[in-house]
Design an enzyme around this catalytic site. Structure first.
Site, mmCIF file in Angstrom:
data_model
loop_
_atom_site.group_PDB
_atom_site.id
_atom_site.type_symbol
_atom_site.label_atom_id
_atom_site.label_comp_id
_atom_site.label_asym_id
_atom_site.label_seq_id
_atom_site.Cartn_x
_atom_site.Cartn_y
_atom_site.Cartn_z
ATOM 1 N N LYS A 101 13.211 48.098 46.279
ATOM 2 C CA LYS A 101 13.618 49.136 47.234
ATOM 3 C C LYS A 101 14.720 48.677 48.203
ATOM 4 C CE LYS A 101 9.298 51.585 46.539
ATOM 5 N NZ LYS A 101 9.203 52.966 46.143
ATOM 6 N N TYR A 113 -0.860 50.579 44.277
ATOM 7 C CA TYR A 113 0.069 50.832 43.168
ATOM 8 C C TYR A 113 1.084 49.698 43.122
ATOM 9 C CZ TYR A 113 3.588 52.988 40.164
ATOM 10 O OH TYR A 113 4.479 53.240 39.145
ATOM 11 N N ASP A 166 2.588 42.301 47.327
ATOM 12 C CA ASP A 166 3.551 43.261 46.818
ATOM 13 C C ASP A 166 4.213 43.920 48.028
ATOM 14 O OD1 ASP A 166 4.995 45.328 45.813
ATOM 15 O OD2 ASP A 166 3.433 46.078 44.469
#
Ligand code: PMP
Length: 441
Positions: free
Chosen positions: A272, A151, A244
């Site tokens: 994050k 994802y 990622d």
């Protein structure tokens, strides 16, 4: 874990959710917050502190969601709160550069030398979307390869469903994604370098984007020299390698997965943790690539609130906390203790459980299969997970409401929290066992 509640004066989670459903799709501002997969309604949170969440119904939970990763120092860390307060009174956004942005760019570069230049954005989605645009601009190729079950946010091209095999062109995974957009994404199984090579050698691929340690299908470990091979193959076929590290950056180690596995990607996506719990993202990498970004180069990418002093101050303080001694050994020790405790408890009650941990992220898969890619992940028993989730919640343990998410251990968790969690799991497994869940023959 139940504290006193005053249902007459305070709206309960149920009441709030009922109204929220009329005003917000599904009552949630991100689908991962829905509890549908575990057959109940989400809790409404009143506040949080350290490793604990407190819901509006007066219950306290040990939190292993940690906002899906950013809160590696726990909730409302006093030093981060202090940094935010100090920043807020100086103005929350100027639409002009600040020294703080330079400090964060320098800190990221020092942590990840492959990130020679970096651009701040407001979410992980923006980071991956921009990195892919850059990869296409640089290579003048359109196709992007991603991992099945990986994802990377909700940009159109990344919502392509996994095909039946590595050479299957993606079909749209959501209505609203143009077929042509989805068709430029190809999925390959994780941990399969031969499948990757097959695709790279068959199509004009702009980039291979990968979570170096996938955490969005549950935690899966890269095996052997998979990441190294991905580095060699992308280079050989003229494609870019994009890590990622929205979850793994500053999580597995200060320098992220690229420091752990010693593989330097061309571009890195972050989010994050680098925002200290505020909305943030970043993409960066090789200088020659980043020089293509506007205003130096022709690839356009922008953001009104990008690099705002609130998010950047929280992020800078977070990175400062993470540079202190013993941070990563402590996180890893606590997570290892949790993983071992879960395994032991599951074995005692003959519950099929495979706990996969990398540093301080872990997933307890209800399966006996080897979980090394999306195929393995899909063998997990989601009904058993739902029963486990609900029983743990009843015992004051807040897990992500999906079998396919990671649990995040933070610096705020204590050994007592971990032990309490293991005890809760032990009782839960006993309960599941007596309810008839057992090892499959
Ligand atoms: N990449 C990865 C690896 C992620 O885990 C996420 C979010 N969980 C994203 C990208 C998207 O980030 P955001 O939700 O901030 O848009």
């Amino acid at each position: 874990m139940r504290a006193s509640s005053s249902p007459l004066r305070t709206p309960t989670s149920e009441a709030l959710f009922a109204e929220a459903e009329t005003l917000i799709p599904g009552g949630v501002n991100s689908p991962v917050r829905a509890f549908r997969a575990v057959g109940r309604n989400p809790l409404f949170i009143d506040h949080a502190e350290g490793p604990y969440l407190f819901d509006v119904d007066g219950n306290r939970y040990i939190d292993y969601v940690c906002s899906f990763g950013p809160l590696i120092a726990g909730h409302a860390h006093p030093e981060i709160v202090g940094a935010l307060q100090a920043a807020a009174v100086r103005g929350t956004s100027y639409g002009a550069p600040t020294r703080l942005e330079l400090d964060l760019a320098r800190a990221i570069h020092q942590a990840m030398p492959s990130v020679e230049m970096v651009r701040l954005v407001n979410s992980g989605t923006e980071a991956t979307m921009s990195a892919l645009r850059l990869a296409r601009a640089y290579t003048r190729r359109d196709i992007v390869v991603k991992v099945e079950g990986g994802y990377h946010g909700h940009a159109d091209g990344l919502l392509a469903r996994a095909g039946s095999g590595p050479l299957t062109l993606g079909a749209p995974d959501s209505p609203g994604v143009a077929a042509a957009t989805a068709a430029s994404t190809i999925n390959v199984p994780f941990n399969d370098a031969d499948a990757l090579e097959h695709v790279l050698s068959s199509y004009p691929v702009a980039a291979f984007i990968v979570e170096p340690v996938p955490a969005n299908m549950g935690v899966v470990r890269p095996r052997g020299n998979y990441l190294r091979r991905a580095r060699e193959l992308t280079r050989r076929y003229g494609s870019l390698l994009i890590f990622d590290e929205v979850i793994t950056g500053f999580r597995l180690l200060y320098g992220g997965a690229q420091a752990v596995y010693r593989v330097a990607p061309d571009l890195t996506c972050l989010g994050k943790i680098i925002g200290g719990g505020l909305p943030v993202g970043a993409y960066g990498g090789r200088r020659d690539l980043m020089q293509l970004v506007a205003p130096v180069g022709p690839m356009y990418q922008a953001g009104t609130l990008s690099g705002n002093p609130l998010a950047v101050s929280a992020g800078l303080k977070m990175l400062e906390l993470l540079r202190r001694p013993d941070v990563y050994p402590r996180l890893n020790r606590l997570a290892a203790r949790l993983a071992t405790g879960l395994r032991t408890a599951a074995a005692r009650h003959e519950i099929p459980l495979r706990v996969q941990r990398v540093a301080s992220i872990l997933t307890a898969f209800f399966t006996e299969a080897n979980v090394r890619d999306f195929g393995g992940v899909r063998t997990a028993d989601t009904n058993l997970f739902a029963a486990y989730f609900n029983a743990m919640l009843e015992r004051g343990i807040y897990l992500a409401p999906s079998q396919f998410e990671a649990a995040f251990v933070s610096l705020a968790h204590t050994d007592e929290d971990i032990e309490a969690t293991i005890r809760a799991a032990d009782s839960t497994f006993a309960q599941l066992r007596s309810a008839g869940y057992a090892l499959r023959p």
